[in-house]
Motif scaffolding. Structure first.
Motif, PDB file in Angstrom:
ATOM      1  N   CYS A 103       0.854  -1.188   0.000  1.00  0.00           N
ATOM      2  CA  CYS A 103       0.000   0.000   0.000  1.00  0.00           C
ATOM      3  C   CYS A 103       0.892   1.241   0.000  1.00  0.00           C
ATOM      4  CB  CYS A 103      -0.879  -0.021   1.250  1.00  0.00           C
ATOM      5  SG  CYS A 103      -2.215   1.189   1.259  1.00  0.00           S
ATOM      6  N   PRO A 104       0.745   2.148  -0.949  1.00  0.00           N
ATOM      7  CA  PRO A 104       1.581   3.354  -0.946  1.00  0.00           C
ATOM      8  C   PRO A 104       1.304   4.239   0.262  1.00  0.00           C
ATOM      9  CG  PRO A 104       0.453   3.064  -3.061  1.00  0.00           C
ATOM     10  CD  PRO A 104      -0.161   2.105  -2.095  1.00  0.00           C
ATOM     11  N   ALA A 105       2.336   4.985   0.682  1.00  0.00           N
ATOM     12  CA  ALA A 105       2.185   5.888   1.820  1.00  0.00           C
ATOM     13  C   ALA A 105       1.126   6.949   1.559  1.00  0.00           C
ATOM     14  CB  ALA A 105       3.521   6.543   2.144  1.00  0.00           C
ATOM     15  N   ARG A 106       0.949   7.348   0.300  1.00  0.00           N
ATOM     16  CA  ARG A 106      -0.050   8.378   0.009  1.00  0.00           C
ATOM     17  C   ARG A 106      -1.472   7.867   0.267  1.00  0.00           C
ATOM     18  NH1 ARG A 106      -1.866   8.602  -5.729  1.00  0.00           N
ATOM     19  NH2 ARG A 106      -1.806  10.857  -5.531  1.00  0.00           N
ATOM     20  N   LEU A 107      -1.608   6.525   0.405  1.00  0.00           N
ATOM     21  CA  LEU A 107      -2.914   5.958   0.729  1.00  0.00           C
ATOM     22  C   LEU A 107      -3.035   5.636   2.215  1.00  0.00           C
ATOM     23  CD1 LEU A 107      -5.664   4.908  -0.262  1.00  0.00           C
ATOM     24  CD2 LEU A 107      -4.571   2.714  -0.760  1.00  0.00           C
ATOM     25  N   ALA A 137      -5.761  -2.147  -6.051  1.00  0.00           N
ATOM     26  CA  ALA A 137      -5.960  -0.885  -5.336  1.00  0.00           C
ATOM     27  C   ALA A 137      -4.624  -0.213  -5.052  1.00  0.00           C
ATOM     28  CB  ALA A 137      -6.719  -1.128  -4.038  1.00  0.00           C
ATOM     29  N   GLY A 138      -3.603  -0.994  -4.714  1.00  0.00           N
ATOM     30  CA  GLY A 138      -2.278  -0.436  -4.496  1.00  0.00           C
ATOM     31  C   GLY A 138      -1.700   0.161  -5.755  1.00  0.00           C
ATOM     32  N   ARG A 139      -1.920  -0.508  -6.875  1.00  0.00           N
ATOM     33  CA  ARG A 139      -1.424   0.022  -8.153  1.00  0.00           C
ATOM     34  C   ARG A 139      -2.129   1.327  -8.504  1.00  0.00           C
ATOM     35  NH1 ARG A 139      -0.673  -3.804 -13.261  1.00  0.00           N
ATOM     36  NH2 ARG A 139      -2.771  -4.523 -12.729  1.00  0.00           N
ATOM     37  N   ALA A 140      -3.429   1.385  -8.279  1.00  0.00           N
ATOM     38  CA  ALA A 140      -4.182   2.594  -8.606  1.00  0.00           C
ATOM     39  C   ALA A 140      -3.764   3.783  -7.750  1.00  0.00           C
ATOM     40  CB  ALA A 140      -5.676   2.328  -8.434  1.00  0.00           C
ATOM     41  N   TRP A 253      -9.179  -1.094   8.606  1.00  0.00           N
ATOM     42  CA  TRP A 253      -8.180  -0.836   7.570  1.00  0.00           C
ATOM     43  C   TRP A 253      -7.471  -2.140   7.238  1.00  0.00           C
ATOM     44  CZ3 TRP A 253      -7.193   3.546   4.820  1.00  0.00           C
ATOM     45  CH2 TRP A 253      -6.043   3.550   4.013  1.00  0.00           C
ATOM     46  N   GLU A 254      -7.223  -2.384   5.956  1.00  0.00           N
ATOM     47  CA  GLU A 254      -6.445  -3.536   5.507  1.00  0.00           C
ATOM     48  C   GLU A 254      -5.469  -3.068   4.431  1.00  0.00           C
ATOM     49  OE1 GLU A 254      -6.044  -6.485   6.457  1.00  0.00           O
ATOM     50  OE2 GLU A 254      -7.852  -7.273   7.411  1.00  0.00           O
ATOM     51  N   ASP A 255      -4.162  -3.147   4.711  1.00  0.00           N
ATOM     52  CA  ASP A 255      -3.175  -2.815   3.689  1.00  0.00           C
ATOM     53  C   ASP A 255      -3.130  -3.870   2.590  1.00  0.00           C
ATOM     54  OD1 ASP A 255      -2.230  -0.346   4.540  1.00  0.00           O
ATOM     55  OD2 ASP A 255      -0.850  -1.243   5.978  1.00  0.00           O
ATOM     56  N   PHE A 256      -3.456  -5.113   2.917  1.00  0.00           N
ATOM     57  CA  PHE A 256      -3.512  -6.182   1.923  1.00  0.00           C
ATOM     58  C   PHE A 256      -4.612  -7.164   2.274  1.00  0.00           C
ATOM     59  CE2 PHE A 256      -1.821 -10.417   0.450  1.00  0.00           C
ATOM     60  CZ  PHE A 256      -2.131 -10.231  -0.881  1.00  0.00           C
ATOM     61  N   GLY A 257      -4.527  -7.793   3.432  1.00  0.00           N
ATOM     62  CA  GLY A 257      -5.556  -8.732   3.853  1.00  0.00           C
ATOM     63  C   GLY A 257      -5.250 -10.165   3.453  1.00  0.00           C
ATOM     64  N   GLN A 258      -4.137 -10.711   3.960  1.00  0.00           N
ATOM     65  CA  GLN A 258      -3.742 -12.076   3.631  1.00  0.00           C
ATOM     66  C   GLN A 258      -4.765 -13.093   4.128  1.00  0.00           C
ATOM     67  OE1 GLN A 258      -0.887 -12.878   1.920  1.00  0.00           O
ATOM     68  NE2 GLN A 258      -1.059 -15.105   2.079  1.00  0.00           N
ATOM     69  N   SER A 275     -13.628  -2.282   4.575  1.00  0.00           N
ATOM     70  CA  SER A 275     -12.407  -1.744   5.183  1.00  0.00           C
ATOM     71  C   SER A 275     -11.708  -0.792   4.229  1.00  0.00           C
ATOM     72  CB  SER A 275     -11.453  -2.887   5.538  1.00  0.00           C
ATOM     73  OG  SER A 275     -12.112  -3.925   6.218  1.00  0.00           O
ATOM     74  N   GLY A 276     -11.054   0.227   4.808  1.00  0.00           N
ATOM     75  CA  GLY A 276     -10.213   1.093   4.005  1.00  0.00           C
ATOM     76  C   GLY A 276      -8.918   0.392   3.630  1.00  0.00           C
ATOM     77  N   GLY A 277      -8.167   0.999   2.709  1.00  0.00           N
ATOM     78  CA  GLY A 277      -6.870   0.449   2.317  1.00  0.00           C
ATOM     79  C   GLY A 277      -6.933  -0.371   1.047  1.00  0.00           C
ATOM     80  N   ALA A 278      -5.787  -0.942   0.702  1.00  0.00           N
ATOM     81  CA  ALA A 278      -5.663  -1.735  -0.533  1.00  0.00           C
ATOM     82  C   ALA A 278      -6.114  -3.169  -0.261  1.00  0.00           C
ATOM     83  CB  ALA A 278      -4.225  -1.688  -1.031  1.00  0.00           C
ATOM     84  N   PHE A 279      -7.369  -3.318   0.117  1.00  0.00           N
ATOM     85  CA  PHE A 279      -7.945  -4.577   0.587  1.00  0.00           C
ATOM     86  C   PHE A 279      -8.441  -5.374  -0.615  1.00  0.00           C
ATOM     87  CE2 PHE A 279     -11.581  -6.311   3.496  1.00  0.00           C
ATOM     88  CZ  PHE A 279     -11.002  -7.561   3.472  1.00  0.00           C
ATOM     89  N   GLU A 280      -7.586  -6.268  -1.117  1.00  0.00           N
ATOM     90  CA  GLU A 280      -7.890  -6.960  -2.362  1.00  0.00           C
ATOM     91  C   GLU A 280      -9.105  -7.863  -2.245  1.00  0.00           C
ATOM     92  OE1 GLU A 280      -6.511  -7.658  -6.487  1.00  0.00           O
ATOM     93  OE2 GLU A 280      -6.582  -6.048  -5.007  1.00  0.00           O
TER      94      GLU A 280
END
Length: 350
Positions: A103-107, A137-140, A253-258, A275-280
């Motif tokens: 997850c980028p810091a800007r997110l 979501a991380g790529r975007a 919040w989920e930066d990824f969600g393994q 959840s917020g974040g890059a939650f695939e």
């Protein structure tokens, strides 16, 4: 003196990151390149970590020190830095490098107080030859001007065969009760009232004393039907996912969600808050069965989603599992190796 094709700078501040880095090394070698890792040691500076953005500063300084030291001993053809935090203060390298990030810091570090982090991240990702985000979501969310992106997620595989039948069981993974919304999860479970029909919720990932203390602080009574297996071995947790009907998630919040992705891989239905974040897994859950995704972080909404998951007809549940397996195809080890061999290694090692 060894000369690997790739040197991986592994920040490894969480178990999820350490496991992901180990799997990444395996996939690189499976794709035909040699790889070694250098672990980042925080040492005495770990005591300075009391909150963000100071934590990030401590980690990026330690990562720069580890990379500089490793390059004096080894002569890799390219470098991969795990997380944009670890890359922020990396020295200007003559070698090509890529940045892996969930997850980028800007997110995940928004706001004016993190403006310096955003600037450092833009510089690091602009200098890189590639960025390797884990999720769409991380790529975007990559900053403008970042190096070309190739999606390279941590691998997610089924842990065993599909069971003949599933127990009236929901599983949750809550290593951090605040961030992972233990209070939302438990209040949502109470609202679902599925325990009245014999269903049970098993909460993995934290000591039950810690969990109950968090519930007391947030004013959420513990309802019937909850068990606390705690910090179980990975094999035990995955066995629970294979037998469960539902994976319930209340994370803010989920930066990824393994864990939710592993639940989908093992055939559990995902009942989750948005959840917020890059939650695939959230993107997948909405595509698979929108009724199992809560409309908000409110416990009553999660309760509705949990009850809908338990009441989903068997034929629709089986179709859900089949389509989930298709959505997870890019996360399988052979697919990740193919991406590395075709789109990553030729660019970094040319």
């Amino acid at each position: 003196m060894s000369r690997p094709d790739l040197l991986l700078v592994s920040l490894g501040t969480t178990l999820g990151w350490r496991v992901a880095d180990e799997r990444f090394l395996e996939q690189v070698e499976g794709a035909g390149a040699s790889a070694e890792a250098v672990a980042v040691r925080l040492g005495w500076t770990d005591r300075l970590r009391r909150g963000y953005p100071v934590n990030d500063l401590v980690e990026m300084i330690a990562a720069r020190r580890a990379l500089t030291s490793a390059l004096r001993r080894r002569r890799p053809r390219a470098v991969v830095i795990s997380s944009s935090t670890a890359a922020m203060l990396a020295p200007a390298l003559e070698l090509p490098y890529a940045v892996r990030l969930d997850c980028p810091a800007r997110l995940n570090r928004p706001g004016h107080r993190n403006a310096v982090l955003h600037a450092l991240e833009r510089r690091a990702l602009r200098r890189a030859r590639l960025t390797l985000p884990w999720t769409e979501a991380g790529r975007a969310a990559l900053p403008p001007g970042a190096a070309p992106a190739v999606l390279v997620p941590p691998t997610v595989e089924p842990s065993g065969p599909e069971p003949v039948d599933r127990a009236p069981l929901a599983v949750a993974y809550v290593p951090d009760p605040k961030a992972k919304g233990l209070d939302v999860l438990v209040a949502g479970w109470a609202s679902a009232r599925v325990a009245d029909d014999g269903a049970r919720l098993h909460v993995y990932g934290l000591d039950p004393v810690w969990g109950r203390a968090h519930l007391a602080r947030t004013g959420v009574p513990e309802p019937p039907g909850i068990e606390w297996p705690g910090m179980a071995a990975a094999g035990e947790f995955r066995a629970a996912l294979r037998s469960a009907r539902v994976f319930a998630a209340g994370a803010r919040w989920e930066d990824f969600g393994q864990a939710p992705l592993e639940a989908l891989a093992d055939g559990a239905l995902l009942a989750t808050v948005p959840s917020g974040g890059a939650f695939e897994a959230l993107r997948m859950a909405r595509e698979l069965e929108p009724s199992l995704v809560a409309a908000s972080l409110e416990p009553t909404e999660l309760g509705r989603a949990i009850r809908s998951a338990f009441e989903l007809p068997a034929a629709r549940a089986q179709d859900y599992r089949r389509r989930a397996a298709e959505l997870l195809r890019p996360f399988r080890a052979d697919a990740v190796r193919e991406t590395l061999a075709r789109e990553v290694l030729p660019v970094l090692l040319r």
